[in-house]
Design an enzyme around this catalytic site. Sequence first.
Site, PDB file in Angstrom:
ATOM      1  N   HIS A 129      79.484  53.200 117.990  1.00 35.64           N
ATOM      2  CA  HIS A 129      80.168  53.188 116.676  1.00 35.64           C
ATOM      3  C   HIS A 129      79.844  54.433 115.847  1.00 35.64           C
ATOM      4  O   HIS A 129      79.802  54.362 114.625  1.00 35.64           O
ATOM      5  CB  HIS A 129      79.806  51.937 115.856  1.00 35.64           C
ATOM      6  N   SER A 156      87.695  82.907 110.875  1.00 40.30           N
ATOM      7  CA  SER A 156      88.757  82.568 109.926  1.00 40.30           C
ATOM      8  C   SER A 156      89.286  83.860 109.319  1.00 40.30           C
ATOM      9  O   SER A 156      88.526  84.805 109.091  1.00 40.30           O
ATOM     10  CB  SER A 156      88.178  81.663 108.837  1.00 40.30           C
TER      11      SER A 156
END
Length: 484
Positions: free
Chosen positions: A155, A276
């Site tokens: 989980h 970027s």
Amino acid sequence: MKLWGGRFSEEPDKAFLEFSSSIATDSYLWREEILQNAAYVYALNDAGILTDEEKRTIIDALRNMYLNTSAGRPFWSREDEDIHSAVERSLFELIGESALKVHTGRSRNEQIATDLRLFLKRKILEINSGILSIHHSILEKARIHIDDVIPGYTHMQRAQPVRLAHHLLSWFFMLKRDFDRFVSARKKMDFCPLGSGALAGNSFGLNRKLISEMLGFKDPSQNSMDAVSDRDFVLHFLSQAVNLILHISRFSEEIICWNTKEFGFVEVGEKYSTGSSLMPQKKNPDSLELIRAFSGRVIGAWVQVATVLKSLPLTYNRDLQEDRVFACEISENMCTVLRIFSDVIRTLHFDVERMKEAASDEYLLATDIADYLVRKGVPFRKAHEIVGRVVKHSEESGKKLSEIELDELKSISPIFEDDYYEIFNIELSLEKKTSVGGTSRSSVLTQIKIAEEIVVREENWIKEEEDKQRKIFERLFGSAYSNI
Ligand code: ARG
């Protein structure tokens, strides 16, 4: 060269002609198309339709077409309708009249079914070599990181500590099943349609066994209508591709998470990252993101081919041409994806200290405390309840599990004793998991040994099949060209 048209008085519409051309994607199949032409020529000669002289001339021409194309001079042009007509046109240009006999009793329906099977058989070899290379990368990391520890998650919550090698090997075994699935898919498509005619069979008594053997197939297909009309093998190939890419996408996702500042478990190599255009500090794992997203294309391809096949009447229908884009492009791209992915894994740099720190979270040993109580005779369900209260006490008091005093523990359960504090040793926790496939050192070493044996078997399979592949060319064109 148009392969049909005698019964038409009108020229086809130009836009329709362009729309119907498959030459762009057929060009993936040029090798297979030349090879099957050669095999067919041998069979025509064997049946007395081509003389020995004609056979030699055509085989020489086909070989030259092969060599020229390999050297960057392709034989097809944009004007060709498909790869089959391109071969016929080029042959005619090269050798004239005798080229006109090659299509005797033959249909493009059986040709395309043969090309696709040969092509996918070859691509499966490349795909499995890609899987093998990922297997090598994983094994290399597993050997290095046998003693490093990482939290195992369920989980997305820290669950229990495991060896990093153990975690990585889980991917090894998943991909091993993919390898095996491709081996089995390859076996199922290993039947040669050539000699089936348009749908009803061949009326020139061609020796189909000979054709099949020359092309390296296991056997000729048993029913001509089945042979020209089914693409179940394309769908089956794509199903295996879906399984594989789902594994790879999950693995990629995991590395992307581990590569975040929040996890900080791993650094993706610069070779496979990009910056970027705006933010100078960025180093993004674009390679893995693109690989993760490629799974969408593969699943889409399966759906697309299934949709084309749904309710399609027997036998050949032009709809079948639509499988090409997907079968060819997906297999081609899959090989690239696997190559890149293997190298991404090989060049990963793990921050083992950071992983260890995360794995040292004492809550990861809560199950070990329950096991401790079980060993002292407490039924597991009760032990679970007791440890739940210990965890609650730890949270409320702000004390780590190992900092809780014995009298506090005893007020929760009198079973606790001084040896409670020995639980907080990750190494001991790992070493208790000696079951087959567990995370103890010996269990992981066994996994590594098994993985090494698997890799040897995979290498042998690839080598054997590559040899068979090479022999197809040698049989048809002579061993002097076997390195093509
Ligand atoms: N380009 C066609 C295909 O890829 C070849 C078979 C053409 N057959 C025909 N009957 N029109 O499926």
